[in-house]
Design an enzyme around this catalytic site. Structure first.
Site, PDB file in Angstrom:
ATOM      1  N   LYS A   5       0.786  -1.230   0.000  1.00 16.63           N
ATOM      2  CA  LYS A   5       0.000   0.000   0.000  1.00 16.63           C
ATOM      3  C   LYS A   5       0.823   1.288   0.000  1.00 16.63           C
ATOM      4  O   LYS A   5       0.401   2.312  -0.554  1.00 16.63           O
ATOM      5  CB  LYS A   5      -0.941  -0.003   1.206  1.00 16.63           C
ATOM      6  CG  LYS A   5      -2.074  -1.021   1.120  1.00 16.63           C
ATOM      7  CD  LYS A   5      -3.125  -0.595   0.127  1.00 16.63           C
ATOM      8  CE  LYS A   5      -4.345  -1.490   0.174  1.00 16.63           C
ATOM      9  NZ  LYS A   5      -5.443  -0.999  -0.675  1.00 16.63           N
ATOM     10  N   ASP A  64      -9.071  -1.222   5.982  1.00 18.68           N
ATOM     11  CA  ASP A  64      -9.173  -2.504   6.674  1.00 18.68           C
ATOM     12  C   ASP A  64      -7.885  -2.781   7.441  1.00 18.68           C
ATOM     13  O   ASP A  64      -7.794  -3.752   8.174  1.00 18.68           O
ATOM     14  CB  ASP A  64      -9.401  -3.634   5.670  1.00 18.68           C
ATOM     15  CG  ASP A  64      -8.162  -3.840   4.808  1.00 18.68           C
ATOM     16  OD1 ASP A  64      -7.340  -4.723   5.136  1.00 18.68           O
ATOM     17  OD2 ASP A  64      -8.000  -3.104   3.825  1.00 18.68           O
TER      18      ASP A  64
END
Length: 407
Positions: free
Chosen positions: A88, A133
């Site tokens: 990410k 998340d």
């Protein structure tokens, strides 16, 4: 409709559908975040300025490929990325740099790891907001800390405390909400809009919010560029690749870059989602080119993919370039996690988390299941096939990971 939805021993078989709305030459939605090889190469150069940057491994699982009667299986292992256990940070670091450059009226190519903090300081103190998340929020929190800025991160309902703890250790404020992922995004968006000197850093796009998710997708494309160049080193051009989709930012970036890297003969692609969060599958099923959203709690161990609303800019790429849409269950990704953790023969082990192993979860079923023989035939899977899979995260919830792989 060419799809399979039989139930066996309480577990849904893999569902699949061929993309009948594909228009490979369509460029709608691509221009805001160009992902040609040259541009993504420049973004990789930006990432190389970070002392934590290193090209992550591309693991060749030849013993597994031989067993499953294909030419080769290659797994891009993102558990090593920036020391954060997922891919990410590739997106948020570049997006934040591009945001700062735009605010200052400068070119993003003038900025790097050394100059970003000083550039950010010219804007004063501000706060990055994100819904997550776990992996995206941790990356945003890390980037904010590296820049001497603040971060506020909210996680959706059902996320494990271990992932929140990782975020808090990066110096961010954070909490687990009582909302699903998409509603948590809306909650965070409202908070950011009410807070002075704040910016929301999200990898999904909606009307009026496209620059930052577009830049994030460009950053993610570095992972696919690395993989293609690593395959070059093996002397391999992939015939197939598997990409998992939550909001679709990673899937769209990988699909765009790989299509651009192999323009003469793009490999056949499979988009993978959980059964309960299959917004891309349902969008393809409707076949009118418009995205379909999925609501509810979307309970799955594949928390990183439990997203019910496609990113508007990712959908434009995915619908025009992907070949097949598929949906899997939790048991499929658990099986893949165990297979990767306990490899065959001299194959190297890969630590892959619940969402990270989803692509391999689909691939194992594709190659092993009698129920998917039709898909193998249509997708031209044979003993010469060279297949690329992305493991997008490591053991981001170590306790749960251990329970699964040791079961």
């Amino acid at each position: 409709m060419a799809a399979c939805r039989r139930q066996l021993d309480g577990v849904f078989m893999v569902r699949w559908i061929k993309n009948n709305i594909k228009q490979p030459d369509c460029t709608d939605g691509v221009s805001p975040m160009d992902m040609d090889v040259d541009t993504v190469g420049k973004i990789q150069k930006f990432h190389k300025s970070f002392p934590q940057y290193a090209v992550t491994p591309l693991v060749k699982l030849q013993n597994l490929a031989d067993k499953l009667n294909v030419g080769g299986i290659f797994v891009k292992d993102e558990s090593y990325r920036f020391g954060l256990n997922s891919f990410k940070a590739l997106g948020c670091t570049y997006a934040i740099a591009a945001y700062i450059a735009k605010r200052l009226g400068r070119s993003v190519w003038e900025l790097d790891y050394a100059t970003l903090p000083q550039a950010a300081a010219k804007l004063g103190e501000f706060t990055f907001y994100a819904a997550t998340d776990g992996n995206h929020g941790r990356a945003v929190a890390w980037a904010a800390r590296e820049l001497g800025q603040k971060a506020v991160i909210y996680m959706n309902k059902g996320c494990p405390q271990a992932r929140l703890d990782h975020i808090l250790k990066e110096g961010a404020k954070g909490a687990i909400s009582e909302l699903n992922y998409d509603d948590t995004i809306r909650y965070v968006r409202d908070l950011a809009n009410k807070t002075p000197n704040s910016v929301i850093v999200q990898d999904t796009a909606w009307e009026g919010y496209e620059d930052i998710p577009g830049w994030i997708m460009q950053g993610y494309a570095v992972m696919a560029l690395e993989a293609c160049r690593q395959l070059d080193a093996f002397g391999i051009a992939p015939t197939h690749f598997v990409i998992q989709a939550g909001v679709g930012a990673f899937a769209g970036s990988a699909q765009a870059l790989i299509s651009n890297y192999y323009p003469a003969s793009p490999p056949i692609s499979f988009v993978v989602e959980p059964h309960v969060a299959d917004c891309y599958y349902r969008s393809a099923e409707r076949s009118d080119g418009k995205p379909v959203s999925v609501g509810g709690d979307m309970k799955t161990i594949m928390a990183g993919l439990a997203c019910g609303e496609p990113s508007t800019i990712a959908w434009e790429i995915i619908k025009n370039k992907s070949d097949y849409f598929t949906a899997i269950g939790d048991e499929h990704t658990k099986y893949a996690m165990r297979t990767l953790a306990k490899p065959m023969g001299t194959d190297a082990a890969v630590v892959s988390g619940e969402s990270g192993a989803s692509g391999m979860g689909f691939l194992l079923q594709l190659l092993e299941s009698d129920g998917l023989a039709e898909l193998r035939e249509k997708a031209k899977i044979d003993s010469r096939s060279q297949i690329l899979v992305f493991s997008t995260e490591g053991d981001t919830d170590p306790e749960h990971y251990k329970k699964i792989v040791d079961a």
